[in-house]
Enzyme design. Structure first.
Site, mmCIF file in Angstrom:
data_model
loop_
_atom_site.group_PDB
_atom_site.id
_atom_site.type_symbol
_atom_site.label_atom_id
_atom_site.label_comp_id
_atom_site.label_asym_id
_atom_site.label_seq_id
_atom_site.Cartn_x
_atom_site.Cartn_y
_atom_site.Cartn_z
ATOM 1 N N CYS A 9 -1.210 0.723 7.423
ATOM 2 C CA CYS A 9 -2.647 0.420 7.577
ATOM 3 C C CYS A 9 -3.039 -0.807 6.755
ATOM 4 C CB CYS A 9 -3.511 1.622 7.186
ATOM 5 S SG CYS A 9 -3.291 3.063 8.254
ATOM 6 N N ARG A 10 -3.230 -0.626 5.442
ATOM 7 C CA ARG A 10 -3.837 -1.690 4.631
ATOM 8 C C ARG A 10 -2.938 -2.909 4.441
ATOM 9 N NH1 ARG A 10 -5.081 2.208 -0.217
ATOM 10 N NH2 ARG A 10 -3.162 3.078 0.664
ATOM 11 N N SER A 11 -1.693 -2.691 4.025
ATOM 12 C CA SER A 11 -0.892 -3.882 3.695
ATOM 13 C C SER A 11 -0.443 -4.685 4.927
ATOM 14 C CB SER A 11 0.297 -3.541 2.773
ATOM 15 O OG SER A 11 1.187 -2.638 3.362
ATOM 16 N N ASP A 47 -7.909 3.935 1.134
ATOM 17 C CA ASP A 47 -6.974 4.374 2.166
ATOM 18 C C ASP A 47 -7.763 4.878 3.382
ATOM 19 O OD1 ASP A 47 -5.096 5.636 3.692
ATOM 20 O OD2 ASP A 47 -4.188 6.744 2.031
ATOM 21 N N ASN A 75 2.373 1.451 4.343
ATOM 22 C CA ASN A 75 2.701 0.174 5.006
ATOM 23 C C ASN A 75 2.439 0.238 6.514
ATOM 24 O OD1 ASN A 75 5.577 -2.028 5.475
ATOM 25 N ND2 ASN A 75 3.488 -2.583 5.044
ATOM 26 N N CYS A 80 0.876 -1.184 0.000
ATOM 27 C CA CYS A 80 0.000 0.000 0.000
ATOM 28 C C CYS A 80 0.909 1.229 0.000
ATOM 29 C CB CYS A 80 -0.964 -0.033 1.181
ATOM 30 S SG CYS A 80 -0.169 -0.022 2.804
HETATM 31 P P1 4NP Z 1 -1.691 2.802 4.176
HETATM 32 O O1 4NP Z 1 -2.302 4.162 4.792
HETATM 33 O O2 4NP Z 1 -1.181 3.158 2.791
HETATM 34 O O3 4NP Z 1 -2.855 1.882 4.126
HETATM 35 O O4 4NP Z 1 -0.585 2.370 5.115
HETATM 36 C C1 4NP Z 1 -1.583 5.360 4.870
HETATM 37 C C2 4NP Z 1 -0.707 5.554 5.905
HETATM 38 C C3 4NP Z 1 -0.015 6.743 6.005
HETATM 39 C C4 4NP Z 1 -0.227 7.750 5.078
HETATM 40 C C5 4NP Z 1 -1.107 7.524 4.031
HETATM 41 C C6 4NP Z 1 -1.781 6.343 3.924
HETATM 42 N N1 4NP Z 1 0.446 8.965 5.215
HETATM 43 O O5 4NP Z 1 0.167 9.876 4.404
HETATM 44 O O6 4NP Z 1 1.304 9.129 6.082
#
Ligand code: 4NP
Length: 160
Positions: A16-18, A128, A14, A11
């Site tokens: 949240c989703r992945s 996201d 790294n 994602c």
């Molecule tokens: P992820 O979510 O891609 O599912 O891990 C996010 C985590 C952090 C950020 C964006 C999306 N960020 O902008 O810091």
């Protein structure tokens, strides 16, 4: 025994989703007693959170469904396209970013959208959840639980 199937979830951050995908998939693979035949990892296209545990909101939502998320964030590398058999991305931006790493276009078939493996949901991306509320994290887990069953079936067909 044949070398294990290597699966990477990707994602943006790294956190949240992945990592949640990694936790849901690992739980399924362990329940199926396939842990020694499948390697599961996750990474982010961005490196801002490298070394961190998953976001606390994601950990809590996952914990409530029985998943322990304890991986540490890392940024994806070009070598991951060599090292992994299947790279599952959460959204179209992840797909574009990973394809940009694949400069000779030899790994295209390894890089796929996670939602291709969902059967009970129509979404084409795992949204996201970072800037949203609690419901976003529940939707992520709903999609991951659905798609990971499909991924398990896919892996089984390649191990057979
Ligand atoms: P992820 O979510 O891609 O599912 O891990 C996010 C985590 C952090 C950020 C964006 C999306 N960020 O902008 O810091």
């Amino acid at each position: 025994m044949a070398s294990p199937f290597r699966l990477l979830f990707v994602c943006l951050g790294n956190i949240c989703r992945s990592p949640a995908a990694e936790g849901v998939m690992r739980s399924l693979i362990e329940a199926e007693e396939l842990a020694d035949r499948v390697v599961i990892r996750s990474a982010g296209t961005g490196g801002w959170h490298a070394g961190k545990l998953p976001d606390q909101r994601m950990r809590t939502a996952a914990q409530n469904r029985g998943y322990d998320l304890s991986s540490r964030a890392r940024q994806v590398t070009e070598n991951d396209l060599i090292d992994y058999d299947l790279v599952l991305v959460m959204d179209q931006q992840n797909l574009r970013d990973l394809r940009a790493f694949d400069r000779t276009s030899q790994f295209g078939s390894k890089i796929r959208l996670f939602c291709e493996f969902c059967t009970d949901h129509q979404e084409s991306e795992v949204p996201d959840p970072y800037y949203g509320g609690e419901q976003g994290f529940e939707l992520v887990l709903d999609l991951l639980e659905d798609g990971c069953r499909g991924v398990l079936a896919h892996i089984r067909s390649t191990l057979a």
